[in-house]
Design a protein around this motif. Structure first.
Motif, PDB file in Angstrom:
ATOM      1  N   ASP A 211      -8.916  -7.147  -5.084  1.00 20.35           N
ATOM      2  CA  ASP A 211      -7.501  -6.519  -4.687  1.00 20.35           C
ATOM      3  C   ASP A 211      -8.083  -7.177  -3.039  1.00 20.35           C
ATOM      4  OD1 ASP A 211      -6.113  -6.015  -6.320  1.00 20.35           O
ATOM      5  OD2 ASP A 211      -7.646  -3.593  -5.944  1.00 20.35           O
ATOM      6  N   THR A 212      -6.540  -7.211  -2.301  1.00 18.17           N
ATOM      7  CA  THR A 212      -6.520  -8.344  -0.708  1.00 18.17           C
ATOM      8  C   THR A 212      -6.716  -7.687   0.194  1.00 18.17           C
ATOM      9  OG1 THR A 212      -4.700  -8.247  -0.871  1.00 18.17           O
ATOM     10  CG2 THR A 212      -5.204 -10.224  -1.932  1.00 18.17           C
ATOM     11  N   GLY A 213      -6.932  -6.249   0.279  1.00 16.90           N
ATOM     12  CA  GLY A 213      -6.560  -4.994   0.842  1.00 16.90           C
ATOM     13  C   GLY A 213      -5.871  -4.392   1.193  1.00 16.90           C
ATOM     14  N   LEU A 214      -4.967  -5.097   0.969  1.00 18.17           N
ATOM     15  CA  LEU A 214      -3.442  -4.299   0.988  1.00 18.17           C
ATOM     16  C   LEU A 214      -2.676  -4.858   0.219  1.00 18.17           C
ATOM     17  CD1 LEU A 214      -1.417  -3.675   3.487  1.00 18.17           C
ATOM     18  CD2 LEU A 214      -0.396  -6.480   3.371  1.00 18.17           C
ATOM     19  N   PHE A 215      -1.837  -3.568  -0.637  1.00 16.52           N
ATOM     20  CA  PHE A 215      -1.802  -3.061  -1.902  1.00 16.52           C
ATOM     21  C   PHE A 215       0.562  -3.126  -1.301  1.00 16.52           C
ATOM     22  CE2 PHE A 215      -5.193  -0.157  -2.620  1.00 16.52           C
ATOM     23  CZ  PHE A 215      -5.660  -0.807  -3.735  1.00 16.52           C
ATOM     24  N   LEU A 216       0.686  -4.057  -2.018  1.00 14.93           N
ATOM     25  CA  LEU A 216       1.965  -4.978  -1.679  1.00 14.93           C
ATOM     26  C   LEU A 216       2.528  -3.650  -1.943  1.00 14.93           C
ATOM     27  CD1 LEU A 216       2.033  -8.409  -2.098  1.00 14.93           C
ATOM     28  CD2 LEU A 216       1.508  -7.297   0.166  1.00 14.93           C
ATOM     29  N   ASP A 217       2.647  -3.204  -3.136  1.00 21.67           N
ATOM     30  CA  ASP A 217       3.734  -2.046  -3.858  1.00 21.67           C
ATOM     31  C   ASP A 217       4.175  -1.196  -2.856  1.00 21.67           C
ATOM     32  OD1 ASP A 217       0.837  -1.653  -4.513  1.00 21.67           O
ATOM     33  OD2 ASP A 217       2.208   0.002  -6.071  1.00 21.67           O
ATOM     34  N   HIS A 218       3.508  -0.591  -1.999  1.00 22.07           N
ATOM     35  CA  HIS A 218       3.286   1.079  -0.687  1.00 22.07           C
ATOM     36  C   HIS A 218       3.081  -0.219   0.410  1.00 22.07           C
ATOM     37  CE1 HIS A 218       1.144   3.632  -3.690  1.00 22.07           C
ATOM     38  NE2 HIS A 218       0.433   3.495  -3.446  1.00 22.07           N
ATOM     39  N   ARG A 219       4.157  -0.243   0.523  1.00 21.04           N
ATOM     40  CA  ARG A 219       4.710  -1.118   1.760  1.00 21.04           C
ATOM     41  C   ARG A 219       5.633   0.502   2.000  1.00 21.04           C
ATOM     42  NH1 ARG A 219       7.572  -4.489   0.250  1.00 21.04           N
ATOM     43  NH2 ARG A 219       6.128  -6.684   0.109  1.00 21.04           N
ATOM     44  N   PRO A 220       6.768   0.142   1.237  1.00 22.61           N
ATOM     45  CA  PRO A 220       8.235   1.126   1.745  1.00 22.61           C
ATOM     46  C   PRO A 220       7.567   2.337   2.248  1.00 22.61           C
ATOM     47  CG  PRO A 220       8.856   0.171   0.000  1.00 22.61           C
ATOM     48  CD  PRO A 220       7.400  -0.112  -0.075  1.00 22.61           C
ATOM     49  N   MET A 221       6.520   3.400   1.771  1.00 21.22           N
ATOM     50  CA  MET A 221       4.930   4.160   1.855  1.00 21.22           C
ATOM     51  C   MET A 221       4.392   3.987   3.423  1.00 21.22           C
ATOM     52  SD  MET A 221       4.632   7.160   0.948  1.00 21.22           S
ATOM     53  CE  MET A 221       4.710   7.626  -1.247  1.00 21.22           C
ATOM     54  N   ARG A 222       3.836   3.184   3.468  1.00 19.10           N
ATOM     55  CA  ARG A 222       3.516   2.816   5.062  1.00 19.10           C
ATOM     56  C   ARG A 222       4.327   2.853   6.088  1.00 19.10           C
ATOM     57  NH1 ARG A 222       0.286  -1.011   1.446  1.00 19.10           N
ATOM     58  NH2 ARG A 222       1.850  -2.778   1.643  1.00 19.10           N
ATOM     59  N   LEU A 223       5.445   2.456   5.432  1.00 15.72           N
ATOM     60  CA  LEU A 223       6.953   2.456   6.901  1.00 15.72           C
ATOM     61  C   LEU A 223       7.296   4.009   6.429  1.00 15.72           C
ATOM     62  CD1 LEU A 223       8.505  -1.295   5.784  1.00 15.72           C
ATOM     63  CD2 LEU A 223       6.487  -0.633   8.184  1.00 15.72           C
ATOM     64  N   ARG A 224       7.558   4.425   5.596  1.00  6.29           N
ATOM     65  CA  ARG A 224       8.371   5.924   5.377  1.00  6.29           C
ATOM     66  C   ARG A 224       6.865   7.258   6.748  1.00  6.29           C
ATOM     67  NH1 ARG A 224       9.830   9.731   1.363  1.00  6.29           N
ATOM     68  NH2 ARG A 224      10.916   8.281   1.359  1.00  6.29           N
ATOM     69  N   ILE A 225       5.795   6.644   6.422  1.00 12.03           N
ATOM     70  CA  ILE A 225       4.471   7.075   6.866  1.00 12.03           C
ATOM     71  C   ILE A 225       4.975   6.754   8.616  1.00 12.03           C
ATOM     72  CG2 ILE A 225       2.339   7.243   7.844  1.00 12.03           C
ATOM     73  CD1 ILE A 225       1.394   7.196   4.249  1.00 12.03           C
ATOM     74  N   GLN A 226       4.665   5.307   8.897  1.00  8.93           N
ATOM     75  CA  GLN A 226       5.252   5.190  10.418  1.00  8.93           C
ATOM     76  C   GLN A 226       6.103   5.938  11.014  1.00  8.93           C
ATOM     77  OE1 GLN A 226       7.026   0.954  12.777  1.00  8.93           O
ATOM     78  NE2 GLN A 226       4.194   0.925  11.270  1.00  8.93           N
ATOM     79  N   ARG A 227       6.879   6.239   9.957  1.00  8.85           N
ATOM     80  CA  ARG A 227       8.399   7.011  10.804  1.00  8.85           C
ATOM     81  C   ARG A 227       7.966   7.873  10.651  1.00  8.85           C
ATOM     82  NH1 ARG A 227      11.149   3.238   6.854  1.00  8.85           N
ATOM     83  NH2 ARG A 227      11.190   5.339   5.364  1.00  8.85           N
ATOM     84  N   GLU A 228       7.587   8.542  10.440  1.00 11.43           N
ATOM     85  CA  GLU A 228       7.331  10.554   9.899  1.00 11.43           C
ATOM     86  C   GLU A 228       5.973  10.934  11.245  1.00 11.43           C
ATOM     87  OE1 GLU A 228       7.091  11.896   6.283  1.00 11.43           O
ATOM     88  OE2 GLU A 228       9.373  11.073   5.438  1.00 11.43           O
ATOM     89  N   ALA A 229       5.193   9.747  11.650  1.00 18.45           N
ATOM     90  CA  ALA A 229       4.111  10.004  11.927  1.00 18.45           C
ATOM     91  C   ALA A 229       3.834  10.770  13.509  1.00 18.45           C
ATOM     92  CB  ALA A 229       3.498   8.955  11.791  1.00 18.45           C
ATOM     93  N   ALA A 230       5.285  10.497  14.087  1.00 19.13           N
ATOM     94  CA  ALA A 230       5.064  10.672  15.565  1.00 19.13           C
ATOM     95  C   ALA A 230       4.593  12.723  15.262  1.00 19.13           C
ATOM     96  CB  ALA A 230       6.267  10.765  15.808  1.00 19.13           C
ATOM     97  N   GLY A 231       3.678  12.476  16.441  1.00 22.16           N
ATOM     98  CA  GLY A 231       2.731  13.254  17.320  1.00 22.16           C
ATOM     99  C   GLY A 231       2.316  14.858  15.924  1.00 22.16           C
ATOM    100  N   LYS A 232       1.856  13.823  15.018  1.00 28.09           N
ATOM    101  CA  LYS A 232       1.789  14.435  13.522  1.00 28.09           C
ATOM    102  C   LYS A 232      -0.057  14.358  13.187  1.00 28.09           C
ATOM    103  CE  LYS A 232       5.450  15.290  11.780  1.00 28.09           C
ATOM    104  NZ  LYS A 232       6.809  14.541   9.953  1.00 28.09           N
ATOM    105  N   ARG A 233      -0.706  15.503  13.410  1.00 27.58           N
ATOM    106  CA  ARG A 233      -2.092  14.970  12.233  1.00 27.58           C
ATOM    107  C   ARG A 233      -2.418  14.228  10.772  1.00 27.58           C
ATOM    108  NH1 ARG A 233      -3.877  21.253  13.583  1.00 27.58           N
ATOM    109  NH2 ARG A 233      -1.259  21.203  12.087  1.00 27.58           N
ATOM    110  N   PHE A 234      -2.622  13.193  10.377  1.00 26.08           N
ATOM    111  CA  PHE A 234      -2.813  12.592   9.636  1.00 26.08           C
ATOM    112  C   PHE A 234      -3.474  12.296   9.202  1.00 26.08           C
ATOM    113  CE2 PHE A 234      -2.407   8.271   8.005  1.00 26.08           C
ATOM    114  CZ  PHE A 234      -1.965   8.420   6.744  1.00 26.08           C
ATOM    115  N   LEU A 235      -4.270  12.889   7.645  1.00 23.56           N
ATOM    116  CA  LEU A 235      -5.246  12.802   6.478  1.00 23.56           C
ATOM    117  C   LEU A 235      -4.984  11.737   5.794  1.00 23.56           C
ATOM    118  CD1 LEU A 235      -7.496  13.426   5.728  1.00 23.56           C
ATOM    119  CD2 LEU A 235      -7.151  15.309   4.835  1.00 23.56           C
ATOM    120  N   ASN A 236      -5.819  10.549   5.371  1.00 20.18           N
ATOM    121  CA  ASN A 236      -5.531   9.213   4.386  1.00 20.18           C
ATOM    122  C   ASN A 236      -6.528   9.391   3.743  1.00 20.18           C
ATOM    123  OD1 ASN A 236      -4.424   6.852   3.430  1.00 20.18           O
ATOM    124  ND2 ASN A 236      -4.480   5.800   4.867  1.00 20.18           N
TER     125      ASN A 236
END
Length: 724
Positions: free
Chosen positions: A544-569
């Motif tokens: 794999d290349t280091g970037l799962f392209l199919d998860h692009r919408p999920m990553r952008l959703r996380i970016q929109r919802e992350a403000a002020g939050k404690r994030f665990l990956n």
């Protein structure tokens, strides 16, 4: 002793007919062809001549006896019956080589011991003295072949194999043996071309074996003229006067031949490490005035064409042994064909390859093909005439919205290749427009849209990443290989990318930590952007290349919802989702993965975007880490592998079996009002029904697929989970 002997000449498999012709020309009578050998009759002068002049044989064996063998004792008695005093001094040394099996003798070492004992016992009984064993430099090398109950007992006149001419002390990674190189030249018609004053060029010459063998032929130099030690040198039947006369004649022929104006013989080699070894080999062969070597890539190969000069291009391109070699090798063969058409009009060409399907991709028809073996590897020698009427023509359609302008000779695509190119161009026109509007640099262009072309093709800016899905066993491997090569040929044409920017890998069924296995060592990272963040991808070194392209919408959703939050990956891989969370204003991030390699990559991704403080990276088994952790998080993302059995974790993780426990452990760390996103790409996955009784769960798969994955809705499944 008789003046006429039975002689057996051994050779590599597939050279028998050529050796039969050569041996006949050198004086072997009643010659007959057998598997990996030629058998005939001649006097000692012809035997010597064969040793000196054969370019194809491995050994020249002088048969002393043939006798039936029913067991080890009859083998012993048959060998002992020979008068060994005619061949070996009782105080001398010998070595025994034994081949074959049968008659209760299934171990070659045991068979060789019985032969040695018989010779030693015979001489000791006669002279009260026994010869010693010297495997490296014996006075006499004895050979016995056991075949269908018959022993063929011989002495080896050649000593070490005749293919070892003595000039090649330095060699490359996969050199051709000298007699195979000579056979290829003979099949290609080099003796005829040389007699007409023609030229010879090898655009991938390695350490120069083709060049030296061609020079020896053209200058009439006996291939073993410089050999110092022979199998007959201390044989008691040796006739020095005959040998010395033949050797002197060969020296005189070489003097005359090397004194002629040299033919134009040139080699080109891209690897600078091989240039000096090749030149050293040429000097040792005495061909310093005849052969020249230059460093240069295939694209710089330029044969002599002045004064109407024509000749032979001969080469042994690489065959490819690793997954992913197909793309680079295909383009190498295509470039070779293009170079021949552009620079070698009127020449002949001989391409020796273990991948004949690739040979067909040069765009020039072969008028003859010969099956040969390189060791145990079956190969083909393709003979070409570089003339327009032999060129394979094809059509090329212009690609819409070219990624990179590319000016070159039109590629010649097969019907299947053109069909595949048309599909890529159609997808590029549609998805390219979406990607441009959405600001997406990396996306999936093709995903097995046509079942017979089972590939996933992703664009990373102006690079193409190709994954070949392993074909099912019901598919003919040759057809699958043909389709793959058709597709690879079409990609640069359809997308307008340079061939060197196409990377191919094979995606097998995932087992263990396959995604973590290293595929190469290039260490070449490329920076791409997504949603306002910069990420590092590596197209060559891992599956794999280091970037799962199919998860692009999920990553952008996380970016929109992350403000002020404690994030665990969890199972964070290269922490691309963490970078998005940090970009979205997360109060803190914690990323957990078992792989140090990918955590280092994650650290580089975070640093690339200026994030270092409050970004916690943890190496460990996710399940064990969750059991030990006492933190609280507002936003959790879990994208586990289907299966993992790393040595650094206890037990085996199976997403279907273990996901409920994994989610329970993670939900115990989720703060009130928080959200957990769970995703995986196991096609047969079923979410545990009991989880819906404990948590509020909604599947959001459809909301996490962009247009480039809309035609493959099973690429992953995703759920929104909260305490309710």
């Amino acid at each position: 002793m008789s003046e006429r002997y039975e002689l057996v000449l051994t050779c590599p498999k597939s050279l028998e007919s050529l050796l039969l012709d050569e041996a006949g020309q050198l004086g072997l009578e009643e010659a007959r062809e057998h598997v990996a050998m030629v058998r005939g009759f001649a006097g000692i002068e012809t035997a010597y001549r064969l040793c000196l002049w054969s370019r194809l044989a491995n050994r020249v064996l002088l048969v002393l006896a043939r006798f039936p063998v029913s067991n080890a004792e009859t083998l012993y008695e048959g060998v002992k019956a020979v008068d060994w005093s005619e061949h070996l001094d009782a105080g001398g040394s010998l070595a025994v080589e034994f081949s074959g099996r049968g008659a209760g003798i299934d171990n070659t070492h045991f068979g060789a011991l019985k032969v040695k004992d018989a010779i030693v016992d015979r001489l000791r009984a006669q002279f009260g003295q026994r010869p010693s064993v010297d495997k490296d430099n014996p006075d006499l090398r004895v050979h016995l072949r056991l075949d269908k109950g018959e022993a063929v007992l011989s002495i080896d006149l050649s000593g070490h194999s005749l293919h070892q001419r003595g000039y090649r002390l330095q060699q490359g990674a996969a050199p051709l043996k000298e007699n195979l190189a000579a056979a290829i030249l003979i099949r290609a018609g080099w003796p005829r071309i040389a007699a007409e004053g023609g030229a010879l060029a090898d655009p991938m010459c390695g350490v120069g074996t083709f060049l030296v063998e061609a020079g020896l032929m053209a200058a009439d130099v006996a291939p073993n003229l410089k050999r110092q030690q022979w199998g007959f040198s201390r044989w008691l039947g040796h006739v020095p006067a005959v040998w010395n006369r033949l050797h002197a004649e060969a020296e005189e022929r070489a003097r005359i031949g090397l004194g002629k104006p040299p033919l134009w013989i040139r080699g080109y080699e891209a690897d600078p490490r091989l240039i000096q070894p090749a030149r050293n080999n040429i000097e040792r062969a005495g061909l310093g005035e005849w052969v020249r070597i230059y460093q240069g890539e295939l694209a710089t190969f330029e044969p002599r064409t002045d004064k109407g000069q024509v000749g032979l291009v001969v080469c042994n391109p690489p065959y490819g042994e690793r997954l992913g070699d197909e793309a680079s090798l295909l383009y190498l063969y295509q470039n070779l064909g293009e170079r021949l058409r552009q620079a070698c009009m009127g020449w002949e060409a001989a391409i020796f390859t273990g991948a004949p399907e690739l040979g067909k991709r040069m765009g020039i028809r072969s008028h003859k093909q010969y099956a040969l073996f390189n060791g145990a590897l079956p190969c083909k020698l393709l003979l070409l005439q570089v003339r327009p009427d032999q060129f394979v023509t094809g059509n090329r359609q212009g690609a819409e919205d070219r990624l990179v302008p590319q000016a070159s000779e039109p590629a010649r695509l097969s019907e299947g290749g053109q069909m595949f190119a048309n599909r890529l161009q159609k997808n590029l026109k549609t998805l390219g427009k979406w990607a441009k509007q959405a600001g997406v640099e990396c996306y999936r262009l093709y995903d097995a849209d046509m079942p017979e072309y089972a590939l996933a093709i992703d664009l990373y800016r102006d690079w193409v990443h190709v994954q070949e899905y392993a074909p099912p066993r019901s598919i003919d491997p040759e057809k699958a290989q043909t389709r793959l090569l058709d597709a690879l040929a079409a990609i640069p044409v359809a997308l307008g990318v340079p061939a060197e920017r196409v990377v191919i890998k094979r995606r097998e069924r995932q087992t263990g930590t396959r995604q973590y296995e290293r595929q190469g060592e290039q260490g070449r990272f490329m920076e791409v952007s997504e949603g306002g963040v910069k990420l590092l991808v590596n197209l060559t070194d891992y599956l794999d290349t280091g970037l799962f392209l199919d998860h692009r919408p999920m990553r952008l959703r996380i970016q929109r919802e992350a403000a002020g939050k404690r994030f665990l990956n969890l199972f964070c891989y290269t922490a691309t989702a963490t970078v998005h969370a940090a970009k979205g204003g997360a109060r803190s991030t914690t990323s957990v993965d078992l792989s140090k390699t990918y955590l280092d990559w994650a650290r580089r991704n975070l640093s690339l975007n200026g994030f270092s403080d409050k970004q916690r990276l943890e190496q460990g088994d996710v399940m064990a880490w969750l059991e030990a952790d006492r933190g609280e998080y507002d936003l959790i993302f879990i994208d586990p592998p289907t299966f993992s059995n790393s040595k650094r974790m206890e037990g085996v993780f199976d997403v279907q079996r273990d996901h409920a426990r994994l989610i329970d452990l993670a939900m115990a760390r989720l703060a009130a009002g928080g959200v957990l996103y769970f995703s995986n790409n196991f096609r047969k996955f079923q979410l545990d029904e009991m989880l819906a009784k404990r948590y509020k769960i909604a599947e959001v798969t459809g909301e996490t697929l962009d247009p480039d994955f809309a035609r493959n809705p099973r690429i992953h499944r995703a759920w929104h989970i909260s305490h309710g």
